[in-house]
Design a protein around this motif. Structure first.
Motif, PDB file in Angstrom:
ATOM      1  N   UNK A 186      -8.397   1.905   1.393  1.00  0.00           N
ATOM      2  CA  UNK A 186      -7.087   2.104   0.780  1.00  0.00           C
ATOM      3  C   UNK A 186      -7.154   3.252  -0.221  1.00  0.00           C
ATOM      4  N   UNK A 187      -6.005   3.704  -0.679  1.00  0.00           N
ATOM      5  CA  UNK A 187      -5.971   4.698  -1.747  1.00  0.00           C
ATOM      6  C   UNK A 187      -6.723   4.171  -2.963  1.00  0.00           C
ATOM      7  N   UNK A 188      -7.420   5.055  -3.661  1.00  0.00           N
ATOM      8  CA  UNK A 188      -8.301   4.612  -4.746  1.00  0.00           C
ATOM      9  C   UNK A 188      -7.551   3.777  -5.790  1.00  0.00           C
ATOM     10  N   UNK A 189      -6.288   4.134  -6.087  1.00  0.00           N
ATOM     11  CA  UNK A 189      -5.563   3.383  -7.110  1.00  0.00           C
ATOM     12  C   UNK A 189      -4.989   2.069  -6.588  1.00  0.00           C
ATOM     13  N   UNK A 190      -5.224   1.752  -5.316  1.00  0.00           N
ATOM     14  CA  UNK A 190      -4.849   0.444  -4.781  1.00  0.00           C
ATOM     15  C   UNK A 190      -6.031  -0.528  -4.717  1.00  0.00           C
ATOM     16  N   UNK A 191      -7.225  -0.052  -5.039  1.00  0.00           N
ATOM     17  CA  UNK A 191      -8.416  -0.896  -4.859  1.00  0.00           C
ATOM     18  C   UNK A 191      -8.399  -2.125  -5.765  1.00  0.00           C
ATOM     19  N   UNK A 192      -7.914  -1.978  -6.990  1.00  0.00           N
ATOM     20  CA  UNK A 192      -7.905  -3.115  -7.915  1.00  0.00           C
ATOM     21  C   UNK A 192      -7.022  -4.239  -7.393  1.00  0.00           C
ATOM     22  N   UNK A 193      -5.835  -3.892  -6.919  1.00  0.00           N
ATOM     23  CA  UNK A 193      -4.940  -4.905  -6.387  1.00  0.00           C
ATOM     24  C   UNK A 193      -5.499  -5.580  -5.152  1.00  0.00           C
ATOM     25  N   UNK A 194      -6.116  -4.806  -4.269  1.00  0.00           N
ATOM     26  CA  UNK A 194      -6.703  -5.391  -3.055  1.00  0.00           C
ATOM     27  C   UNK A 194      -7.868  -6.295  -3.424  1.00  0.00           C
ATOM     28  N   UNK A 195      -8.680  -5.866  -4.403  1.00  0.00           N
ATOM     29  CA  UNK A 195      -9.821  -6.684  -4.822  1.00  0.00           C
ATOM     30  C   UNK A 195      -9.358  -8.035  -5.373  1.00  0.00           C
ATOM     31  N   UNK A 196      -8.232  -8.038  -6.049  1.00  0.00           N
ATOM     32  CA  UNK A 196      -7.750  -9.280  -6.669  1.00  0.00           C
ATOM     33  C   UNK A 196      -7.331 -10.327  -5.644  1.00  0.00           C
ATOM     34  N   UNK A 235       0.844  -1.194   0.000  1.00  0.00           N
ATOM     35  CA  UNK A 235       0.000   0.000   0.000  1.00  0.00           C
ATOM     36  C   UNK A 235       0.881   1.247   0.000  1.00  0.00           C
ATOM     37  N   UNK A 236       0.564   2.201  -0.870  1.00  0.00           N
ATOM     38  CA  UNK A 236       1.401   3.392  -0.971  1.00  0.00           C
ATOM     39  C   UNK A 236       0.930   4.525  -0.065  1.00  0.00           C
ATOM     40  N   UNK A 237      -0.279   4.408   0.492  1.00  0.00           N
ATOM     41  CA  UNK A 237      -0.769   5.399   1.446  1.00  0.00           C
ATOM     42  C   UNK A 237      -1.233   4.686   2.703  1.00  0.00           C
ATOM     43  N   UNK A 238      -1.527   5.472   3.739  1.00  0.00           N
ATOM     44  CA  UNK A 238      -2.094   4.898   4.947  1.00  0.00           C
ATOM     45  C   UNK A 238      -3.360   4.138   4.597  1.00  0.00           C
ATOM     46  N   UNK A 288      -8.125  11.870  -0.632  1.00  0.00           N
ATOM     47  CA  UNK A 288      -7.351  12.886   0.093  1.00  0.00           C
ATOM     48  C   UNK A 288      -7.104  12.546   1.559  1.00  0.00           C
ATOM     49  N   UNK A 289      -8.069  11.906   2.209  1.00  0.00           N
ATOM     50  CA  UNK A 289      -7.939  11.681   3.657  1.00  0.00           C
ATOM     51  C   UNK A 289      -8.690  10.416   4.027  1.00  0.00           C
ATOM     52  N   UNK A 290      -8.035   9.524   4.764  1.00  0.00           N
ATOM     53  CA  UNK A 290      -8.657   8.265   5.159  1.00  0.00           C
ATOM     54  C   UNK A 290      -9.643   8.438   6.313  1.00  0.00           C
ATOM     55  N   UNK A 291      -9.565   9.561   7.007  1.00  0.00           N
ATOM     56  CA  UNK A 291     -10.286   9.714   8.269  1.00  0.00           C
ATOM     57  C   UNK A 291     -11.790   9.492   8.144  1.00  0.00           C
ATOM     58  N   UNK A 292     -12.431  10.165   7.190  1.00  0.00           N
ATOM     59  CA  UNK A 292     -13.884  10.072   7.082  1.00  0.00           C
ATOM     60  C   UNK A 292     -14.353   8.651   6.828  1.00  0.00           C
ATOM     61  N   UNK A 293     -13.728   7.950   5.886  1.00  0.00           N
ATOM     62  CA  UNK A 293     -14.127   6.574   5.570  1.00  0.00           C
ATOM     63  C   UNK A 293     -13.842   5.632   6.740  1.00  0.00           C
ATOM     64  N   UNK A 294     -12.736   5.859   7.447  1.00  0.00           N
ATOM     65  CA  UNK A 294     -12.419   5.015   8.594  1.00  0.00           C
ATOM     66  C   UNK A 294     -13.457   5.189   9.697  1.00  0.00           C
ATOM     67  N   UNK A 295     -13.801   6.421  10.016  1.00  0.00           N
ATOM     68  CA  UNK A 295     -14.779   6.656  11.072  1.00  0.00           C
ATOM     69  C   UNK A 295     -16.162   6.138  10.675  1.00  0.00           C
ATOM     70  N   UNK A 296     -16.550   6.280   9.408  1.00  0.00           N
ATOM     71  CA  UNK A 296     -17.839   5.738   8.954  1.00  0.00           C
ATOM     72  C   UNK A 296     -17.891   4.225   9.148  1.00  0.00           C
ATOM     73  N   UNK A 297     -16.804   3.537   8.794  1.00  0.00           N
ATOM     74  CA  UNK A 297     -16.765   2.081   8.945  1.00  0.00           C
ATOM     75  C   UNK A 297     -16.840   1.684  10.410  1.00  0.00           C
ATOM     76  N   UNK A 298     -16.155   2.409  11.276  1.00  0.00           N
ATOM     77  CA  UNK A 298     -16.189   2.089  12.706  1.00  0.00           C
ATOM     78  C   UNK A 298     -17.584   2.343  13.287  1.00  0.00           C
TER      79      UNK A 298
END
Length: 348
Positions: free
Chosen positions: A19-29, A1-4, A41-51
């Motif tokens: 994950x960063x949007x351009x890492x989604x394909x690799x993670x999906x595979x 992963x290239x970003x947090x 731009x920022x992982x915070x919002x998606x992380x808090x929504x998931x929690x």
């Protein structure tokens, strides 16, 4: 992963990757995650929504003070996570996932056991060939070079770094431990040769120690002091194996073997009797060791069926160090040896 990135595994079976949007394909595979969220731009919002959706009572993180295989979170990411969760109820719910991860890693599936067993078999093949190479004036380094040649010929990697796998000890001047073989120490009649080696095959490891005595002219067997020491090491490993079963704590298995050595008049070995074996040569989980501060809580943990351990210990003699190491599988009723237990000292 290239970003947090965040990887969440819920108690209800949820598997979420953020994950960063351009890492989604690799993670999906990988096929691991049922939900993959890409951010820009920022992982915070998606992380808090998931929690918020999961609303976990506790959040286990991959950190540990006594099990390196459960300790992947860096200090920097720990500080970042605290910053991301500040002002939320989740900050107070952080804990270590090590108790869960160590048990998960310790329980080997039949496929994993088969891979370890195959690695053991290759290692024992190499040991059989090494016997003919143990001759007077052959250096520790030359013996190690021959072992490396056999590793390459079989297409396997050493279970740990090339420089010290195998560990080779020739005679009493060679100190046992995690050190590279030496050019200035060689095989001599009347002395012992000790080798500690293992291979990595299909991502799983073996870990064995083997012994030879080099006879002087006219000798048909090892001296009594060497034979007695070897027999005590064998008896101690047998005592550890007899104590190894589901439900016992790691320190209790260690104590059974340690008692044999001390009562026979030899110095107490200054390491644990055994460690987990699997994807890493020291695979974490329960440790078959004494209750020493350096081992933390790992000797207090419980042995389970499916665990694979080493059983290893040694004693000093005037002819050199005697150390044996065997690989064993914990079954429902006890343990079985994955390696061919060296109950008789090899003679050359």
């Amino acid at each position: 992963m290239v970003r947090n990135s965040a990887f969440l595994f819920g108690a209800g079976g949820e598997r979420i990757a953020i994950v960063a949007r351009f890492d989604t394909t690799g993670v999906r595979s990988t096929g691991v995650f049922s939900e993959i969220i890409g951010y820009d731009e920022d992982i915070k919002g998606d992380l808090l929504d998931a929690l918020r959706r999961l609303d976990p009572a506790s959040i286990g993180l991959n950190y540990s003070t006594d099990d390196v295989t459960a300790d992947g979170l860096t200090h920097g990411h720990w500080l970042l996570l605290n910053e991301l969760l500040r002002g939320t109820p989740y900050l107070d719910r952080l804990t270590s996932a090590a108790p869960l991860l160590s048990r998960l890693r310790g329980r080997k599936s039949p496929t994993e056991v088969a891979r370890i067993h195959a690695a053991v078999a290759i290692t024992e093949d190499v040991v059989r060939l090494v016997t003919s190479r143990i001759q007077a004036d052959v250096s520790e380094r030359r013996i190690a070079d021959y072992v490396h040649e056999e590793f390459r010929r079989r297409g396997v990697q050493p279970a740990w770094g090339w420089e010290a796998c195998p560990i080779v000890n020739c005679g009493p001047s060679s100190e046992p431990g995690h050190a590279a073989p030496r050019d200035d120490l060689s095989v001599e009649p009347g002395q012992l040769v000790h080798i500690d080696l293992g291979v990595r095959l299909d991502d799983y490891c073996s870990d064995l120690q083997r012994m030879w005595y080099v006879r002087r002219a006219g000798e048909t067997k090892a001296p009594d002091e060497v034979s007695r020491a070897f027999d005590v090491v064998v008896q101690a490993i047998e005592a550890g194996a007899a104590a190894l079963r589901p439900g016992v704590r790691g320190w209790e298995v260690d104590a059974a073997a340690r008692r044999v050595v001390v009562e026979a008049g030899y110095p107490e070995f200054k390491h644990s009797l055994g460690h987990g074996l699997g994807r890493a040569v020291h695979d974490g989980g329960t440790r078959l060791g004494p209750r020493w501060p350096c081992y933390g809580s790992t000797p207090e943990r419980t042995v389970e069926a499916g665990n694979v351990f080493t059983l290893e210990l040694g004693v000093p003699t005037p002819a050199g160090f005697i150390g044996l190491e065997e690989d064993v599988l914990v079954t429902e009723v006890g343990c079985e040896f994955l390696s061919s237990f060296e109950r008789e000292l090899m003679l050359v």
